[in-house]
Design a protein around this motif. Structure first.
Motif, PDB file in Angstrom:
ATOM      1  N   TRP A  54       0.829  -1.203   0.000  1.00 44.81           N
ATOM      2  CA  TRP A  54       0.000   0.000   0.000  1.00 44.81           C
ATOM      3  C   TRP A  54       0.866   1.256   0.000  1.00 44.81           C
TER       4      TRP A  54
ATOM      5  N   LEU B  19       2.047   5.029   8.292  1.00 49.35           N
ATOM      6  CA  LEU B  19       0.694   4.501   8.364  1.00 49.35           C
ATOM      7  C   LEU B  19       0.390   4.253   9.841  1.00 49.35           C
TER       8      LEU B  19
ATOM      9  N   TYR C  86      -9.531  12.639   3.323  1.00 47.02           N
ATOM     10  CA  TYR C  86     -10.044  11.273   3.229  1.00 47.02           C
ATOM     11  C   TYR C  86      -9.182  10.354   4.072  1.00 47.02           C
TER      12      TYR C  86
ATOM     13  N   ASN D  92      -7.700   6.338   4.497  1.00 44.32           N
ATOM     14  CA  ASN D  92      -7.480   4.995   3.977  1.00 44.32           C
ATOM     15  C   ASN D  92      -7.209   4.059   5.156  1.00 44.32           C
TER      16      ASN D  92
ATOM     17  N   LEU E 254      -6.231  -0.175   6.165  1.00 51.38           N
ATOM     18  CA  LEU E 254      -5.837  -1.520   5.745  1.00 51.38           C
ATOM     19  C   LEU E 254      -6.551  -2.536   6.614  1.00 51.38           C
TER      20      LEU E 254
ATOM     21  N   ILE F  35     -18.150   4.068  -0.120  1.00 51.75           N
ATOM     22  CA  ILE F  35     -16.794   3.786   0.345  1.00 51.75           C
ATOM     23  C   ILE F  35     -16.172   2.731  -0.568  1.00 51.75           C
ATOM     24  N   ASP F  36     -15.045   3.078  -1.142  1.00 52.43           N
ATOM     25  CA  ASP F  36     -14.354   2.139  -2.038  1.00 52.43           C
ATOM     26  C   ASP F  36     -13.651   1.065  -1.214  1.00 52.43           C
TER      27      ASP F  36
ATOM     28  N   TRP G 251     -10.996  -1.951  -1.988  1.00 54.45           N
ATOM     29  CA  TRP G 251     -10.090  -2.508  -2.996  1.00 54.45           C
ATOM     30  C   TRP G 251      -9.603  -3.885  -2.569  1.00 54.45           C
TER      31      TRP G 251
ATOM     32  N   ASN H 201      -6.405  -5.495  -2.624  1.00 59.42           N
ATOM     33  CA  ASN H 201      -5.001  -5.127  -2.820  1.00 59.42           C
ATOM     34  C   ASN H 201      -4.197  -6.207  -3.530  1.00 59.42           C
TER      35      ASN H 201
END
Length: 239
Positions: free
Chosen positions: A6, A20, A41, A43, A45, A71-72, A74, A76
């Motif tokens: 990420w 992070l 925004y 993010n 994990l 909310i996206d 993904w 990874n």
């Protein structure tokens, strides 16, 4: 402190790195990280125990808990892992081809040196065979030097590989390697440490055995053929 795909934008060569934060750190210092404008925004994990198959259920539960469906979420492994594996597979194939080419060159160069060394010792060993040395002892004596050289070379090669692993992997894999530094892969290093001396021993033993066998063959004796000279021609008179 971890490394994660990420953070590719923070772990690129020449970058100072990035941070992070953990959920607990974010909760405690939320205002310091988000500010007061609210125009940012977040993010996060999340590691799912069920793998990629549980992403749809996680997406539905996230929308239900937060009350938001924008909310996206993904995958990874698909977004980052698949392209990374394709690139690193190509790089590893190139390194493998280079290693095989070096191996073939080493086999021919070192094999010729071993063959010349064992062949050069055959005359002395044949003299010792005349006073009682057996064939097996002669082969062992001729192979001892190359075998010890193979053990020394294999040991230096393993030590060099361990030191060189400090700077491995190279290329794109160095960006996403989670555990950089010295790595001891004894399955590879141990196999090479054992196989290299054994291959040198087998080659030197075969070369010395062939040279000893050739030295015992009697040389073909050439026979000289003598021919009588033809008798002189006499001419007859017609009368």
């Amino acid at each position: 402190m971890i490394r994660t795909p990420w953070g590719l934008d923070a772990d690129t060569p020449g970058s100072p790195g990035g941070i992070l934060s953990s959920p607990a750190l974010f909760t405690r210092y939320r205002a310091n990280m988000l500010g007061t404008s609210g125009q940012t925004y977040i993010n996060a994990l999340v590691r799912l125990k069920g793998g990629a198959a549980t992403i749809p259920a996680f997406r539905a539960d996230l929308a239900r808990v937060t009350g938001r469906s924008d909310i996206d979420v993904w995958d990874n492994d698909q977004q980052i892992g698949d392209p990374a594996r394709k690139i690193t597979a190509y790089e590893s194939a190139c390194l493998l081809a280079f290693g095989l080419a070096a191996l073939v060159a080493a086999v021919f160069l070192i094999g010729q040196s071993v063959a010349r060394y064992t062949s050069a010792t055959v005359p002395d060993l044949q003299v010792l065979q005349a006073v009682g040395m057996t064939r097996q002892q002669a082969i062992a004596a001729a192979s001892a030097g190359p075998f010890l050289a193979g053990v020394t070379g294999g040991t230096l090669g393993v030590a060099g590989a361990i030191v060189a692993s400090r700077w491995m992997p190279i290329g794109f894999a160095s960006i996403i390697e989670p555990h950089p530094g010295i790595d001891l892969d004894w399955l590879v290093l141990g196999a090479g440490w054992v196989i290299v001396p054994l291959v040198v021993l087998a080659g030197s033993a075969a070369a010395s055995a062939a040279a000893l066998t050739a030295g015992r063959r009697p040389a073909a004796q050439r026979r000289s053929w003598s021919r009588r000279p033809p008798p002189p021609r006499t001419s007859r008179c017609p009368w």
